[in-house]
Design a protein around this motif. Structure first.
Motif, PDB file in Angstrom:
ATOM      1  N   VAL A  11       0.866  -1.188   0.000  1.00  0.00           N
ATOM      2  CA  VAL A  11       0.000   0.000   0.000  1.00  0.00           C
ATOM      3  C   VAL A  11       0.898   1.233   0.000  1.00  0.00           C
ATOM      4  CG1 VAL A  11      -1.768   1.290   1.254  1.00  0.00           C
ATOM      5  CG2 VAL A  11      -1.832  -1.216   1.238  1.00  0.00           C
ATOM      6  N   VAL A  12       0.855   1.989  -1.111  1.00  0.00           N
ATOM      7  CA  VAL A  12       1.717   3.173  -1.186  1.00  0.00           C
ATOM      8  C   VAL A  12       0.960   4.400  -0.684  1.00  0.00           C
ATOM      9  CG1 VAL A  12       3.418   2.426  -2.885  1.00  0.00           C
ATOM     10  CG2 VAL A  12       1.276   3.399  -3.685  1.00  0.00           C
ATOM     11  N   ALA A  13       1.617   5.087   0.253  1.00  0.00           N
ATOM     12  CA  ALA A  13       0.971   6.202   0.947  1.00  0.00           C
ATOM     13  C   ALA A  13       1.967   7.314   1.219  1.00  0.00           C
ATOM     14  CB  ALA A  13       0.396   5.691   2.270  1.00  0.00           C
ATOM     15  N   ALA A  14       3.026   7.375   0.410  1.00  0.00           N
ATOM     16  CA  ALA A  14       4.113   8.308   0.725  1.00  0.00           C
ATOM     17  C   ALA A  14       3.988   9.663   0.021  1.00  0.00           C
ATOM     18  CB  ALA A  14       5.460   7.669   0.396  1.00  0.00           C
ATOM     19  N   GLY A  15       2.869   9.894  -0.661  1.00  0.00           N
ATOM     20  CA  GLY A  15       2.675  11.189  -1.325  1.00  0.00           C
ATOM     21  C   GLY A  15       2.261  12.261  -0.332  1.00  0.00           C
ATOM     22  N   PRO A  25       0.338  14.348   5.847  1.00  0.00           N
ATOM     23  CA  PRO A  25       0.289  13.710   4.526  1.00  0.00           C
ATOM     24  C   PRO A  25      -1.111  13.140   4.256  1.00  0.00           C
ATOM     25  CG  PRO A  25       2.196  12.953   5.783  1.00  0.00           C
ATOM     26  CD  PRO A  25       1.359  13.754   6.729  1.00  0.00           C
ATOM     27  N   LYS A  26      -1.456  13.077   2.949  1.00  0.00           N
ATOM     28  CA  LYS A  26      -2.825  12.683   2.577  1.00  0.00           C
ATOM     29  C   LYS A  26      -3.285  11.389   3.249  1.00  0.00           C
ATOM     30  CE  LYS A  26      -3.749  11.714  -1.895  1.00  0.00           C
ATOM     31  NZ  LYS A  26      -4.108  12.123  -3.277  1.00  0.00           N
ATOM     32  N   ALA A  27      -2.394  10.412   3.328  1.00  0.00           N
ATOM     33  CA  ALA A  27      -2.802   9.113   3.875  1.00  0.00           C
ATOM     34  C   ALA A  27      -3.188   9.193   5.345  1.00  0.00           C
ATOM     35  CB  ALA A  27      -1.672   8.099   3.692  1.00  0.00           C
ATOM     36  N   GLY A  83       8.838   5.869   1.924  1.00  0.00           N
ATOM     37  CA  GLY A  83       8.740   5.890   0.471  1.00  0.00           C
ATOM     38  C   GLY A  83       9.851   6.697  -0.173  1.00  0.00           C
ATOM     39  N   GLY A  84       9.727   6.886  -1.493  1.00  0.00           N
ATOM     40  CA  GLY A  84      10.739   7.598  -2.255  1.00  0.00           C
ATOM     41  C   GLY A  84      10.176   8.833  -2.928  1.00  0.00           C
ATOM     42  N   ALA A  85      10.948   9.370  -3.869  1.00  0.00           N
ATOM     43  CA  ALA A  85      10.601  10.648  -4.504  1.00  0.00           C
ATOM     44  C   ALA A  85       9.398  10.545  -5.439  1.00  0.00           C
ATOM     45  CB  ALA A  85      11.802  11.165  -5.270  1.00  0.00           C
ATOM     46  N   THR A  86       9.240   9.396  -6.086  1.00  0.00           N
ATOM     47  CA  THR A  86       8.097   9.214  -6.996  1.00  0.00           C
ATOM     48  C   THR A  86       7.292   7.999  -6.544  1.00  0.00           C
ATOM     49  OG1 THR A  86       9.244   7.693  -8.481  1.00  0.00           O
ATOM     50  CG2 THR A  86       9.471  10.055  -8.955  1.00  0.00           C
ATOM     51  N   ARG A  87       6.086   7.884  -7.108  1.00  0.00           N
ATOM     52  CA  ARG A  87       5.257   6.719  -6.767  1.00  0.00           C
ATOM     53  C   ARG A  87       5.999   5.423  -7.085  1.00  0.00           C
ATOM     54  NH1 ARG A  87       1.914   2.894  -8.817  1.00  0.00           N
ATOM     55  NH2 ARG A  87       0.049   2.417  -7.593  1.00  0.00           N
ATOM     56  N   SER A  88       6.651   5.365  -8.258  1.00  0.00           N
ATOM     57  CA  SER A  88       7.351   4.124  -8.632  1.00  0.00           C
ATOM     58  C   SER A  88       8.465   3.799  -7.651  1.00  0.00           C
ATOM     59  CB  SER A  88       7.948   4.238 -10.034  1.00  0.00           C
ATOM     60  OG  SER A  88       6.955   4.554 -10.961  1.00  0.00           O
ATOM     61  N   ASP A  89       9.175   4.832  -7.181  1.00  0.00           N
ATOM     62  CA  ASP A  89      10.224   4.599  -6.178  1.00  0.00           C
ATOM     63  C   ASP A  89       9.608   4.018  -4.907  1.00  0.00           C
ATOM     64  OD1 ASP A  89      12.095   5.674  -7.903  1.00  0.00           O
ATOM     65  OD2 ASP A  89      12.075   7.661  -6.971  1.00  0.00           O
ATOM     66  N   SER A  90       8.471   4.575  -4.511  1.00  0.00           N
ATOM     67  CA  SER A  90       7.804   4.082  -3.297  1.00  0.00           C
ATOM     68  C   SER A  90       7.360   2.627  -3.470  1.00  0.00           C
ATOM     69  CB  SER A  90       6.604   4.965  -2.959  1.00  0.00           C
ATOM     70  OG  SER A  90       7.037   6.265  -2.616  1.00  0.00           O
ATOM     71  N   VAL A  91       6.825   2.317  -4.651  1.00  0.00           N
ATOM     72  CA  VAL A  91       6.405   0.932  -4.903  1.00  0.00           C
ATOM     73  C   VAL A  91       7.621   0.010  -4.813  1.00  0.00           C
ATOM     74  CG1 VAL A  91       5.452  -0.685  -6.599  1.00  0.00           C
ATOM     75  CG2 VAL A  91       4.427   1.587  -6.339  1.00  0.00           C
ATOM     76  N   HIS A 108      -1.442  -1.073  -4.165  1.00  0.00           N
ATOM     77  CA  HIS A 108      -2.638  -0.259  -3.944  1.00  0.00           C
ATOM     78  C   HIS A 108      -2.263   1.145  -3.487  1.00  0.00           C
ATOM     79  CE1 HIS A 108      -6.708   0.803  -3.117  1.00  0.00           C
ATOM     80  NE2 HIS A 108      -6.415   1.106  -1.871  1.00  0.00           N
ATOM     81  N   ASP A 109      -2.999   2.158  -4.004  1.00  0.00           N
ATOM     82  CA  ASP A 109      -2.829   3.546  -3.550  1.00  0.00           C
ATOM     83  C   ASP A 109      -3.676   3.774  -2.302  1.00  0.00           C
ATOM     84  OD1 ASP A 109      -1.299   4.159  -5.763  1.00  0.00           O
ATOM     85  OD2 ASP A 109      -2.933   5.144  -6.864  1.00  0.00           O
ATOM     86  N   ALA A 110      -3.026   4.228  -1.230  1.00  0.00           N
ATOM     87  CA  ALA A 110      -3.786   4.549  -0.012  1.00  0.00           C
ATOM     88  C   ALA A 110      -4.808   5.644  -0.284  1.00  0.00           C
ATOM     89  CB  ALA A 110      -2.840   4.987   1.092  1.00  0.00           C
ATOM     90  N   ALA A 111      -4.605   6.394  -1.377  1.00  0.00           N
ATOM     91  CA  ALA A 111      -5.538   7.458  -1.750  1.00  0.00           C
ATOM     92  C   ALA A 111      -6.891   6.914  -2.207  1.00  0.00           C
ATOM     93  CB  ALA A 111      -4.921   8.313  -2.853  1.00  0.00           C
ATOM     94  N   ARG A 112      -6.995   5.586  -2.335  1.00  0.00           N
ATOM     95  CA  ARG A 112      -8.295   4.955  -2.658  1.00  0.00           C
ATOM     96  C   ARG A 112      -8.723   4.154  -1.432  1.00  0.00           C
ATOM     97  NH1 ARG A 112      -9.081   5.186  -8.305  1.00  0.00           N
ATOM     98  NH2 ARG A 112      -7.150   5.652  -9.410  1.00  0.00           N
TER      99      ARG A 112
HETATM  100  O1  C5P Z   1       0.340  11.356  -6.620  1.00  0.00           O
HETATM  101  P1  C5P Z   1      -0.621  10.268  -6.936  1.00  0.00           P
HETATM  102  O2  C5P Z   1      -2.036  10.659  -6.624  1.00  0.00           O
HETATM  103  O3  C5P Z   1      -0.462   9.602  -8.250  1.00  0.00           O
HETATM  104  O4  C5P Z   1      -0.296   9.151  -5.855  1.00  0.00           O
HETATM  105  C1  C5P Z   1      -0.884   7.888  -5.886  1.00  0.00           C
HETATM  106  C2  C5P Z   1      -0.454   7.122  -4.636  1.00  0.00           C
HETATM  107  O5  C5P Z   1       0.960   6.998  -4.616  1.00  0.00           O
HETATM  108  C3  C5P Z   1      -0.863   7.811  -3.324  1.00  0.00           C
HETATM  109  O6  C5P Z   1      -1.434   6.857  -2.436  1.00  0.00           O
HETATM  110  C4  C5P Z   1       0.452   8.377  -2.817  1.00  0.00           C
HETATM  111  O7  C5P Z   1       0.529   8.416  -1.400  1.00  0.00           O
HETATM  112  C5  C5P Z   1       1.474   7.398  -3.377  1.00  0.00           C
HETATM  113  N1  C5P Z   1       2.797   8.032  -3.579  1.00  0.00           N
HETATM  114  C6  C5P Z   1       3.893   7.496  -2.906  1.00  0.00           C
HETATM  115  N2  C5P Z   1       5.135   8.075  -3.084  1.00  0.00           N
HETATM  116  C7  C5P Z   1       5.296   9.158  -3.858  1.00  0.00           C
HETATM  117  C8  C5P Z   1       4.187   9.712  -4.550  1.00  0.00           C
HETATM  118  C9  C5P Z   1       2.944   9.119  -4.401  1.00  0.00           C
HETATM  119  O8  C5P Z   1       3.742   6.518  -2.170  1.00  0.00           O
HETATM  120  N3  C5P Z   1       6.499   9.703  -3.958  1.00  0.00           N
END
Ligand code: C5P
Length: 231
Positions: A11-15, A25-27, A83-91, A108-112
């Motif tokens: 579950v990626v939640a690092a945005g 943070p949003k999550a 997590g990392g700088a981008t979603r892919s890095d976090s995944v 899975h995006d924690a944003a859902r």
């Molecule tokens: O930014 P976006 O809405 O595409 O993010 C989708 C998901 O990726 C979110 O749950 C966000 O927390 C996660 N994310 C992350 N690491 C980042 C950017 C986004 O885990 N650097």
């Protein structure tokens, strides 16, 4: 399939989720009684086909994430990493924590926050025909145009060929690991696009309107309504 193979979820939640305008943070914004991330983690934890869950959160939030999992009784979610700088890095950072014996990985995006159980069933059932990835998607009801930088319409796309893609997205673990090793992984906005780039076969199954992505306060209110309707 989940009965016989090891299935993990990341579950990626690092945005940061700046468009929500919150000071966390949003999550970790409130969604009902709990942080937003708790809803999807609880849903994945309850699904019998999922064996373990890795949480990927902003640096400094790892401990709060494991406390949250404890609090809601999500016993499968015992690992939390930064997590990392981008979603892919976090995944990629999350997938690195998944045990090597995992055969399938759901990302899975924690944003859902809302993850209907039958949506996960459809993903796991979709691997029957040798797919590398199975992703949930919705039909497009609006007409979609491709435009240039000046806003001039270049073409009208055939919407019968288009789908709006959601998460969780499920993959054969080895193919996902290979896809994430690509040097240009950061340019992929979802995991399926990275799997497509390494030649993987990705199929779509019906998504669910409840699995909407939270971007604004209005989305948050809408998801709270949808959750209340389901109870
Ligand atoms: O930014 P976006 O809405 O595409 O993010 C989708 C998901 O990726 C979110 O749950 C966000 O927390 C996660 N994310 C992350 N690491 C980042 C950017 C986004 O885990 N650097």
């Amino acid at each position: 399939m989940g009965d016989t193979v090891a299935v993990w979820a990341v579950v990626v939640a690092a945005g940061s989720g700046e468009r929500l305008g919150a000071d966390v943070p949003k999550a970790f914004v409130r969604f009902g009684e709990d942080p937003l991330i708790a809803a999807s983690v609880a849903a994945l934890d309850e699904h019998p086909g999922i064996d373990g869950i890795v949480l990927v959160v902003p640096a400094g939030w790892e401990e709060r994430a494991t406390f949250m999992a404890d609090d809601i009784g999500a016993s499968k979610a015992s690992i939390a990493v930064a997590g990392g700088a981008t979603r892919s890095d976090s995944v990629a950072l999350g997938v690195a924590e998944v045990p090597p014996d995992a055969v399938l990985i759901l990302v899975h995006d924690a944003a859902r926050p809302l993850v209907p159980s039958d949506l996960v069933d459809r993903l796991l059932a979709g691997f029957g025909d040798g797919a590398d990835g199975v992703i949930p998607a919705l039909f497009v009801s609006d007409t979609v145009k491709r435009i240039d930088a000046a806003g001039r319409v270049l073409e009208t796309l055939d919407r019968s060929e288009l789908r709006l893609v959601q998460t969780p997205q499920a993959f054969q673990a080895d193919v996902l690991r290979r896809a994430l090793a690509a040097p240009d992984r950061s340019t992929g906005t979802d995991c399926a696009s990275l799997v497509e780039r390494v030649g993987g076969t990705v199929i779509v199954v019906p998504g669910d309107a409840r699995a909407l992505k939270i971007t604004t306060r209005a989305d948050l209110a809408r998801a709270e309504e949808l959750r209340a309707d389901a109870h």
